[in-house]
Design an enzyme around this catalytic site. Structure first.
Site, PDB file in Angstrom:
ATOM      1  N   CYS A 138      35.050  44.486  43.652  1.00 27.08           N
ATOM      2  CA  CYS A 138      34.557  44.477  42.271  1.00 27.08           C
ATOM      3  C   CYS A 138      33.691  43.270  41.965  1.00 27.08           C
ATOM      4  CB  CYS A 138      35.716  44.587  41.280  1.00 27.08           C
ATOM      5  SG  CYS A 138      36.945  43.280  41.399  1.00 27.08           S
ATOM      6  N   ASP A 165      32.287  48.834  34.130  1.00 27.03           N
ATOM      7  CA  ASP A 165      33.402  48.739  35.076  1.00 27.03           C
ATOM      8  C   ASP A 165      33.315  49.950  35.994  1.00 27.03           C
ATOM      9  OD1 ASP A 165      35.805  48.730  36.458  1.00 27.03           O
ATOM     10  OD2 ASP A 165      37.040  48.350  34.685  1.00 27.03           O
ATOM     11  N   HIS A 209      40.617  41.687  38.770  1.00 25.30           N
ATOM     12  CA  HIS A 209      39.554  42.655  38.532  1.00 25.30           C
ATOM     13  C   HIS A 209      38.395  41.920  37.875  1.00 25.30           C
ATOM     14  CE1 HIS A 209      37.807  46.542  38.359  1.00 25.30           C
ATOM     15  NE2 HIS A 209      37.831  46.657  37.045  1.00 25.30           N
TER      16      HIS A 209
END
Length: 148
Positions: free
Chosen positions: A16, A80, A65
């Site tokens: 991520c 996202d 994250h």
């Protein structure tokens, strides 16, 4: 712009921070969003266990994250790649309601902490050797093909 096509951007599952790094650059270089402010948000906690309700109301627990928050002239969006139950470039309030939900409902060990980094700082100071994705010399998930 109310939503963007997530497939139009570079993405590698389980990376991520690199995905967001590349996305911030892409949005900076896109004439539709070049003048918008962009912030990478790192989400984690001491226990390295944060719940994210990313898949149609089902939660996943990750060690951390990273998302991208974009401030346009009049709105705030969240990008996202892993939040499949909301549009890519979802309004901030919708993201908080559907994906983060409230920390008040969570046991203390799952409460999230946030670090906000401007895209400029991210681009100037971010680096990764991807070693956090190695276990016993093997990749837990295949790394991106692009250099880090």
């Amino acid at each position: 712009q109310d939503s963007w096509d997530r497939k139009a951007f570079s993405y590698t599952h389980c990376y991520c921070e690199e995905n967001i790094y590349r996305l911030a650059i892409s949005l900076r270089d896109d004439e539709r969003s070049a003048n918008w402010k962009r912030y990478a948000i790192f989400i984690s906690n001491e226990a390295k266990k944060i719940p994210i309700f990313a898949r149609n109301g089902q939660h996943v627990v990750w060690d951390y994250h990273v998302i991208l928050v974009v401030v346009s002239e009049s709105r705030v969006f969240v990008f996202d790649f892993d939040a499949q139950s909301v549009p890519f470039g979802v309004p901030f309030s919708d993201y908080c309601q559907h994906i983060l939900r409230t920390d008040l409902e969570l046991p203390e060990k799952y409460r999230r902490k946030y670090r906000v980094v401007s895209d400029r700082e991210l681009q100037e100071k971010f680096s990764s050797d991807r070693s956090h994705m190695l276990r016993d010399g093997r990749w837990m998930a295949p790394p991106p093909t692009l250099p880090c």
